[in-house]
Design an enzyme around this catalytic site. Structure first.
Site, short mmCIF file in Angstrom:
data_model
loop_
_atom_site.label_atom_id
_atom_site.label_comp_id
_atom_site.label_asym_id
_atom_site.label_seq_id
_atom_site.Cartn_x
_atom_site.Cartn_y
_atom_site.Cartn_z
N ARG A 253 25.45 3.46 -11.25
CA ARG A 253 24.62 4.63 -11.53
C ARG A 253 23.36 4.63 -10.66
O ARG A 253 22.78 5.66 -10.39
CB ARG A 253 24.26 4.67 -13.02
CG ARG A 253 23.68 5.99 -13.45
CD ARG A 253 23.51 6.06 -14.96
NE ARG A 253 22.40 5.25 -15.44
CZ ARG A 253 22.02 5.17 -16.70
NH1 ARG A 253 22.67 5.83 -17.64
NH2 ARG A 253 20.99 4.41 -17.06
N ARG B 149 -1.09 21.65 -21.43
CA ARG B 149 -1.43 21.91 -20.03
C ARG B 149 -1.48 23.42 -19.83
O ARG B 149 -0.92 24.17 -20.63
CB ARG B 149 -0.39 21.28 -19.11
CG ARG B 149 -0.39 19.78 -19.22
CD ARG B 149 0.57 19.12 -18.24
NE ARG B 149 0.54 17.68 -18.45
CZ ARG B 149 1.60 16.90 -18.54
NH1 ARG B 149 2.80 17.41 -18.39
NH2 ARG B 149 1.50 15.61 -18.74
N ARG C 180 18.50 -3.71 -20.37
CA ARG C 180 19.53 -2.86 -20.97
C ARG C 180 20.75 -3.69 -21.36
O ARG C 180 21.37 -3.45 -22.40
CB ARG C 180 19.92 -1.74 -19.99
CG ARG C 180 18.94 -0.59 -20.04
CD ARG C 180 18.97 0.29 -18.81
NE ARG C 180 17.68 0.96 -18.68
CZ ARG C 180 17.43 2.21 -19.03
NH1 ARG C 180 18.39 2.96 -19.49
NH2 ARG C 180 16.23 2.73 -18.91
N1 LIG Z 1 34.67 6.61 -19.09
C1 LIG Z 1 33.97 6.35 -17.99
N2 LIG Z 1 34.56 5.80 -16.93
C2 LIG Z 1 33.85 5.51 -15.82
N3 LIG Z 1 32.52 5.77 -15.65
C3 LIG Z 1 31.89 6.33 -16.69
C4 LIG Z 1 32.56 6.66 -17.91
N4 LIG Z 1 31.66 7.20 -18.76
C5 LIG Z 1 30.49 7.22 -18.10
N5 LIG Z 1 30.61 6.70 -16.87
C6 LIG Z 1 29.55 6.51 -15.87
O1 LIG Z 1 28.75 5.45 -16.36
C7 LIG Z 1 27.38 5.67 -16.06
C8 LIG Z 1 26.58 5.61 -17.36
O2 LIG Z 1 26.89 6.74 -18.16
P1 LIG Z 1 25.75 7.58 -18.86
O3 LIG Z 1 24.61 7.80 -17.96
O4 LIG Z 1 26.42 8.77 -19.46
O5 LIG Z 1 25.33 6.55 -20.01
P2 LIG Z 1 24.27 6.69 -21.20
O6 LIG Z 1 24.88 6.04 -22.38
O7 LIG Z 1 23.86 8.10 -21.37
O8 LIG Z 1 23.06 5.83 -20.67
P3 LIG Z 1 21.48 5.97 -20.99
O9 LIG Z 1 21.35 5.66 -22.47
O10 LIG Z 1 20.86 4.93 -20.11
O11 LIG Z 1 21.06 7.34 -20.66
C9 LIG Z 1 27.29 7.03 -15.37
O12 LIG Z 1 27.18 6.82 -13.98
C10 LIG Z 1 28.61 7.70 -15.73
O13 LIG Z 1 29.05 8.59 -14.71
#
Ligand SMILES: Nc1ncnc2c1ncn2[C@@H]1O[C@H](COP(=O)(O)OP(=O)(O)OP(=O)(O)O)[C@@H](O)[C@H]1O
Length: 229
Positions: A167, A74, A178
């Protein structure tokens, strides 16, 4: 291969990979590089991710290597900075030759992470993070990249569902997809020999501590190299 070992971070959507990564990147600035092509393709926003901001602002960091793509540049974009712009024929041939760890098609264009781009991150004395699904993990297993394989798992399906719902990023359909994929992922992660460490992300601080422990040797290697250069 020279440079710090890359890190494969895998696990179900919602397990907490990005949350843990964010902590890591905050605590160890300038130590990690990132590879996000599969995730970008799933999030349908690869262009934004390469510039460091995904559609839900999860990745507020710059990718330290460009992805390869068949899409046209782009205005204002630079080859080698924004992407490596390649032809479809070239990219397909490279994929066929096994030079890509992962690739995906988005809006008719191909995007992918090549082994060379991971090597380029290593050569910059950065730990390349490969946030990839099981298919990507299996692809990396066929390479000589020698990463540390880390699986992040939720404490239970119920908790995973709650976290994904809280989330507030998924439609009901994508949430179900998922959760279905998560069930398979959780089973595979139990197979011996795939991951060096499986971290159950129940308490965030505990999970983060375990992740740090698993990576500390490579982190120290980067810091030591930085000091001596
Ligand atoms: N240990 C925890 N306790 C409570 N909530 C958590 C914890 N770890 C992550 N979360 C919450 O869970 C949700 C999912 O976490 P996150 O987005 O990091 O997952 P991910 O594995 O990166 O998912 P994706 O692969 O879809 O990107 C988020 O809202 C995050 O704030």
């Amino acid at each position: 291969m020279a440079g710090p070992r890359p890190v494969v971070l895998s696990g179900p959507s919602g397990a907490g990979k990005s949350t843990l990564l964010k902590n890591l990147l905050k605590e160890y600035e300038g130590v990690f590089g990132f590879s996000v092509s599969r995730k970008c393709a799933l999030h349908q926003s690869p262009g934004n991710c390469v510039k460091g901001v995904s559609y839900r602002n999860k990745y507020l960091i710059a990718c330290s290597h460009p992805l390869d793509t068949t899409r046209s540049p782009r205005p204002g974009e630079e080859n080698g900075k924004d992407y490596h712009y390649v032809t479809r024929e070239y990219m397909q041939a490279s994929i066929n030759k096994g030079e890509f760890i992962e690739s995906a098609v988005f809006s008719g264009n191909m995007y992918g992470t090549s082994k060379a781009s991971v090597q380029a991150v290593k050569d910059k004395n950065l730990i390349c993070i490969l946030d990839i699904d099981m298919q990507g993990v299996r692809a990396v297993k066929t390479t000589d990249l020698n990463p540390i394989y880390v699986s992040i798992q939720p404490p239970s399906m119920n908790i995973l569902e709650k976290r994904l719902r809280d989330r507030n990023t998924e439609s009901e359909e994508s949430l179900q997809k998922r959760l279905d994929a998560a069930q398979v992922d959780m089973e595979i992660s139990k197979e011996p020999g795939i991951f060096d460490i499986v971290i159950v992300n129940d308490n965030l601080d505990d999970a983060y501590g375990k992740l740090k422990d698993a990576l500390i040797e490579e982190i120290k290697k980067v810091q030591k190299n930085n000091l001596s250069s």
